[in-house]
Write an enzyme that holds these catalytic residues in place. Structure first.
Site, short mmCIF file in Angstrom:
data_model
loop_
_atom_site.label_atom_id
_atom_site.label_comp_id
_atom_site.label_asym_id
_atom_site.label_seq_id
_atom_site.Cartn_x
_atom_site.Cartn_y
_atom_site.Cartn_z
N GLU A 1 1.48 -21.71 27.04
CA GLU A 1 0.11 -21.72 27.58
C GLU A 1 -0.84 -22.33 26.55
OE1 GLU A 1 -1.87 -21.91 29.81
OE2 GLU A 1 -2.35 -20.09 30.85
N ASP A 2 -1.96 -22.81 27.02
CA ASP A 2 -2.98 -23.33 26.11
C ASP A 2 -3.78 -22.19 25.48
OD1 ASP A 2 -4.16 -22.69 28.56
OD2 ASP A 2 -5.23 -24.58 28.77
N PHE B 1 -16.33 -21.05 24.60
CA PHE B 1 -15.60 -21.93 25.51
C PHE B 1 -15.18 -23.18 24.75
CE2 PHE B 1 -14.54 -24.79 28.88
CZ PHE B 1 -13.82 -23.95 29.72
N ASP C 1 -7.11 -15.67 27.85
CA ASP C 1 -8.49 -15.20 27.95
C ASP C 1 -8.45 -13.77 28.48
OD1 ASP C 1 -11.39 -16.43 28.10
OD2 ASP C 1 -11.12 -15.44 30.02
N ARG D 1 -9.54 -33.25 27.72
CA ARG D 1 -8.17 -32.83 27.43
C ARG D 1 -7.51 -33.66 26.32
NH1 ARG D 1 -6.41 -29.20 31.43
NH2 ARG D 1 -7.11 -29.62 33.55
P1 IMP Z 1 -6.64 -15.84 31.73
O1 IMP Z 1 -5.81 -15.60 32.95
O2 IMP Z 1 -8.03 -15.27 31.90
O3 IMP Z 1 -6.00 -15.39 30.46
O4 IMP Z 1 -6.93 -17.38 31.72
C1 IMP Z 1 -6.26 -18.30 31.00
C2 IMP Z 1 -6.65 -19.67 31.51
O5 IMP Z 1 -8.07 -19.82 31.54
C3 IMP Z 1 -6.16 -20.76 30.58
O6 IMP Z 1 -4.92 -21.25 30.96
C4 IMP Z 1 -7.24 -21.82 30.71
O7 IMP Z 1 -6.93 -22.69 31.77
C5 IMP Z 1 -8.49 -21.07 31.08
N1 IMP Z 1 -9.40 -20.88 29.93
C6 IMP Z 1 -9.75 -19.73 29.34
N2 IMP Z 1 -10.59 -19.92 28.32
C7 IMP Z 1 -10.79 -21.25 28.25
C8 IMP Z 1 -11.56 -22.08 27.35
O8 IMP Z 1 -12.24 -21.65 26.42
N3 IMP Z 1 -11.49 -23.43 27.60
C9 IMP Z 1 -10.74 -23.97 28.60
N4 IMP Z 1 -10.01 -23.23 29.45
C10 IMP Z 1 -10.02 -21.88 29.27
MG MG Z 2 -4.63 -23.14 31.92
#
Ligand code: IMP
Ligand code: MG
Length: 188
Positions: free
Chosen positions: A106-107, A159, A110, A172
């Site tokens: 994963e990138d 962010f 959050d 990206r």
């Molecule tokens: P989670 O399910 O809330 O953990 O969301 C994770 C996903 O939210 C990641 O795969 C990203 O696509 C997106 N995301 C969360 N924070 C950021 C950020 O700071 N920049 C860009 N994408 C983010």
């Molecule tokens: Mg993502």
């Protein structure tokens, strides 16, 4: 990296290209060590689209044989806040899941909802093992209990874009991770 190369929409660089290189080297070495005696195949499962740059660099540094696969899921809308709902847009189509040690790539984590959902989903579908690897982690944003097996860097609640991460599909391709200027998303 010199200021001159920084994108004008980026407030500041949080993780430089050099730092990312060190992070991917370290994680790849750990993966090599952890999986060297594992039964079954090692499959890096990239979560589209944000993980592609990280996964491309990481897989080149892993010396064990690896297969790659992808899923596309979303929890986010077009903006900077989560919807909390996970939608699978592209599913994993493999008949050999019971032989696969899946390492989800994963990138960023959050709320934690995407990875906790996917981990459970793959386990229920019979994967031999499931672990997770993320370039970035925002621990202060967690809404569900979730700890990743491999984490490149923990970052504050900002962010960020670049190195695969986007805002509205932009940024990206930046070679570093930078904090996006608030005015870019607050004006929308
Ligand atoms: P989670 O399910 O809330 O953990 O969301 C994770 C996903 O939210 C990641 O795969 C990203 O696509 C997106 N995301 C969360 N924070 C950021 C950020 O700071 N920049 C860009 N994408 C983010
Ligand atoms: Mg993502």
């Amino acid at each position: 990296m010199s200021e001159i190369m920084m994108h004008t929409d980026v407030e500041r660089i949080l993780v430089s290209a050099e730092e990312i290189d060190r992070i991917t080297t370290k994680i790849a070495a750990k993966i090599d060590e952890d999986y060297k005696n594992a039964d079954g195949k090692l499959v890096l499962l990239g979560i589209l689209k944000g993980s592609v740059v990280f996964m491309g660099d990481l897989m080149k540094k892993i010396t064990l044989p690896v297969e790659i696969d992808f899923m596309k899921v979303s929890s986010y809308g077009a903006g900077t806040t989560t919807t909390g709902r996970i939608k699978i847009h592209l599913d994993l189509c493999r008949s050999d899941l019971s032989e696969c040690n899946i390492l989800i790539v994963e990138d960023i984590i959050d709320s934690g909802k995407t990875l906790s959902y996917l981990t459970e989903y793959l386990r229920i579908n019979g994967a031999r093992s499931v672990k997770t690897c993320t370039l970035l982690d925002k621990p202060s944003r967690r809404e569900v209990d979730f700890v990743s097996d491999y984490v490149g860097a923990s970052i504050p609640d900002e962010f960020v874009v670049g190195y695969g991460l986007d805002y509205a599909e932009k940024y990206r391709a930046l070679p570093y991770v930078g904090i996006l200027k608030r005015e870019v998303y607050e004006k929308n």
